[in-house]
Design an enzyme around this catalytic site. Structure first.
Site, PDB file in Angstrom:
ATOM      1  N   LYS A  22       0.873  -1.314  -0.103  1.00  0.00           N
ATOM      2  CA  LYS A  22       0.077  -0.057  -0.125  1.00  0.00           C
ATOM      3  C   LYS A  22       0.679   1.398   0.246  1.00  0.00           C
ATOM      4  O   LYS A  22       0.672   2.367  -0.501  1.00  0.00           O
ATOM      5  CB  LYS A  22      -1.095  -0.042   1.234  1.00  0.00           C
ATOM      6  CG  LYS A  22      -1.978  -1.050   1.081  1.00  0.00           C
ATOM      7  CD  LYS A  22      -3.296  -0.916   2.060  1.00  0.00           C
ATOM      8  CE  LYS A  22      -4.486  -1.492   1.736  1.00  0.00           C
ATOM      9  NZ  LYS A  22      -4.172  -3.076   1.828  1.00  0.00           N
ATOM     10  N   GLU A  62      -9.874   6.958   3.740  1.00  0.00           N
ATOM     11  CA  GLU A  62     -11.025   5.900   4.537  1.00  0.00           C
ATOM     12  C   GLU A  62     -10.133   4.938   4.763  1.00  0.00           C
ATOM     13  O   GLU A  62      -9.256   4.433   3.949  1.00  0.00           O
ATOM     14  CB  GLU A  62     -11.944   5.874   3.658  1.00  0.00           C
ATOM     15  CG  GLU A  62     -12.196   4.524   2.706  1.00  0.00           C
ATOM     16  CD  GLU A  62     -11.300   4.939   1.539  1.00  0.00           C
ATOM     17  OE1 GLU A  62     -11.010   5.957   1.090  1.00  0.00           O
ATOM     18  OE2 GLU A  62     -10.963   3.845   1.035  1.00  0.00           O
ATOM     19  N   SER A  83       1.592  -9.894  -1.090  1.00  0.00           N
ATOM     20  CA  SER A  83       1.218  -8.393  -1.167  1.00  0.00           C
ATOM     21  C   SER A  83       1.506  -7.833   0.537  1.00  0.00           C
ATOM     22  O   SER A  83       1.853  -6.637   0.402  1.00  0.00           O
ATOM     23  CB  SER A  83      -0.234  -8.212  -1.213  1.00  0.00           C
ATOM     24  OG  SER A  83      -1.013  -9.171  -0.350  1.00  0.00           O
TER      25      SER A  83
HETATM   26  C1  LIG Z   1      -4.984  -3.989   1.514  1.00  0.00           C
HETATM   27  C2  LIG Z   1      -4.423  -5.371   1.190  1.00  0.00           C
HETATM   28  C3  LIG Z   1      -4.916  -6.133   0.216  1.00  0.00           C
HETATM   29  C4  LIG Z   1      -6.112  -5.944  -0.721  1.00  0.00           C
HETATM   30  O1  LIG Z   1      -5.831  -4.540  -1.448  1.00  0.00           O
HETATM   31  P1  LIG Z   1      -5.681  -4.631  -3.026  1.00  0.00           P
HETATM   32  O2  LIG Z   1      -6.031  -3.261  -3.155  1.00  0.00           O
HETATM   33  O3  LIG Z   1      -6.762  -5.361  -3.620  1.00  0.00           O
HETATM   34  O4  LIG Z   1      -4.371  -4.673  -3.160  1.00  0.00           O
HETATM   35  C5  LIG Z   1      -4.100  -7.439  -0.070  1.00  0.00           C
HETATM   36  N1  LIG Z   1      -3.058  -7.513   0.689  1.00  0.00           N
HETATM   37  C6  LIG Z   1      -2.752  -6.808   1.783  1.00  0.00           C
HETATM   38  C7  LIG Z   1      -1.449  -7.348   2.568  1.00  0.00           C
HETATM   39  C8  LIG Z   1      -3.334  -5.775   2.022  1.00  0.00           C
HETATM   40  O5  LIG Z   1      -2.978  -4.873   3.097  1.00  0.00           O
END
Ligand SMILES: *Cc1c(COP(=O)(O)O)cnc(C)c1O
Length: 402
Positions: free
Chosen positions: A94, A116, A382
């Site tokens: 993020k 948000e 992610s």
């Molecule tokens: C917020 C988040 C997501 C989902 O958000 P996307 O915008 O779909 O990438 C996925 N993995 C993690 C670790 C997150 O914090």
């Protein structure tokens, strides 16, 4: 008739095929229009690029490694690489987007940032960059989420952000979004709204995708160095709103030999009534300022989504993904809470990496993909699992107690 090539980029009006656009209140029109006119020019400028790349390198810690997961590879019968977004500062992808947006906000003269947040991850990433730049930060969060996500609320406060509760409706993410939009309307002159995923009115989905596209840019060069080819057979990513997937896919969109795979959260099961399998269950509608696929009732009321993983618990999907799915460019699979938890334990025990619950959904779908021995798969990891420890512990305790 000559078939015209499908485009995976938005047109002038912000449409990816049938999806996207900008459905916004009249009073935000000038703001969003100004953003649309300048976001490409500013983000391509030399001074922006220098500052963005320098922060990604020294503040975030990029490039994030591309790790050959040998034990998982053996188990799944293909060569699996993990793109380690979990090693970024603040623990997930993020931050790539919030850095891009804060630099943009500064350059268009905004003095105040609003955001948000649901689980608090985007709120923390936003509060972080506002602290870094010394800009006022207000984060809207549903009252129930404030209770559920106390550690992230504490982090945001330590970083100097004001956390304002949304007390209407279900007191969760969509109510926080409504509050943020209300604030934006009242302070359109001096405020930039940092949206946390590849959603929202044009130009947000494209802007967020481009800031996250560093992920696939790095994958290409890292894979080339490791294997001699920059193209894998598959790129797999979990999808909430779609920003980590969009970033992991971006530089492969036109390489049609690379199969793009999305992992959605099936919650307690796709047909259980407790799921966030948005593209599978969803239909066309308008959410957060764009036309896309969303979970809704017959009369257009948004259906409250469910997933054990807070980051995938979103009723819509970014318009780029809706288009990739409908045009056949991307394939969607879904993983339940139980499957994702199984994958969390598998990555932890087999590779010594505790993943975010969101990211584990991407591993869960590998067994549905009919992989061959010669396939190379890049999975976007992610985020890291620290934030989910309570969820993991509760889940394991429940299991042990039957
Ligand atoms: C917020 C988040 C997501 C989902 O958000 P996307 O915008 O779909 O990438 C996925 N993995 C993690 C670790 C997150 O914090």
């Amino acid at each position: 008739m000559i078939e015209s090539k499908v485009s995976y980029h938005p047109d002038q009006r912000g449409y990816y095929g049938n999806f996207g656009g900008a459905f916004i209140p009249e009073m935000l029109y000038a703001n969003v229009e100004h953003l649309r006119k300048c976001y490409l020019e500013i983000s391509h400028s030399t001074s922006f690029q220098e500052e963005f790349n320098s922060l990604l390198k020294d503040y975030v810690g990029r490039p994030s490694p591309l790790y050959h997961a040998k034990n998982l590879s053996k188990k799944y019968g293909a060569t699996i690489y993990l793109k380690r977004e979990d090693l970024n500062h603040t623990g997930a992808h993020k931050i790539n987007n919030t850095i891009g947006q804060i630099l943009l906000a500064q350059r268009i003269g905004k003095k105040r940032i609003i955001a948000e947040t649901g689980a608090g991850q985007h709120g923390v990433a936003t509060a972080t960059v506002c602290a870094l730049m010394g800009i006022e930060c207000i984060v809207y969060m549903g009252e129930i989420d404030i209770e559920r996500q106390a550690p992230n609320v504490a982090r945001m406060k330590m970083l100097g952000a004001q956390v304002r509760p949304a007390t209407s409706g279900s007191k969760t993410l969509k109510d926080a979004t409504n509050e943020a939009i209300r604030d934006w309307i009242n302070h359109a002159e001096d405020t930039h709204y940092i949206i946390g995923s590849a959603i929202g009115p044009h130009p947000y989905p494209d802007m967020v995708t481009r800031f996250q596209s560093i992920i696939s840019e790095e994958i290409k060069s890292q894979l080339k160095e490791k294997t001699g080819s920059e193209l894998p057979d598959y790129v797999v990513a979990c999808v909430g709103g779609g920003s980590n997937a969009a970033g992991a896919f971006y530089h492969f969109l036109e390489d049609e030999s690379v199969k793009l795979v999305l992992a959605e959260a099936a919650g307690k099961g796709i047909d259980s009534g407790h799921s966030a399998a948005t593209s599978i269950l969803g239909s066309e509608g308008i959410i957060h300022g764009c036309k896309t696929l969303l979970m809704q009732t017959e009369d257009g009321q948004i259906v409250e989504p469910y997933s054990l993983s807070a980051g995938l618990d979103y009723p819509g999907i970014g318009p780029l993904h809706a288009h990739l799915i409908k045009s056949g460019r991307a394939t969607v699979y879904a993983a339940t809470d139980d499957e994702a938890m199984h994958s969390v334990l598998e990555i932890s025990k087999m590779e010594g990496i505790i993943p975010a619950l969101e990211s584990a959904h991407a591993l869960s779908v590998l067994s549905q993909m009919n992989l061959r021995e010669e396939d190379t798969v890049v999975m976007c990891l992610s985020g890291r699992g620290d934030k989910d420890l309570d969820t993991f512990v509760n889940y394991l305790e429940k299991k042990e107690n039957g």
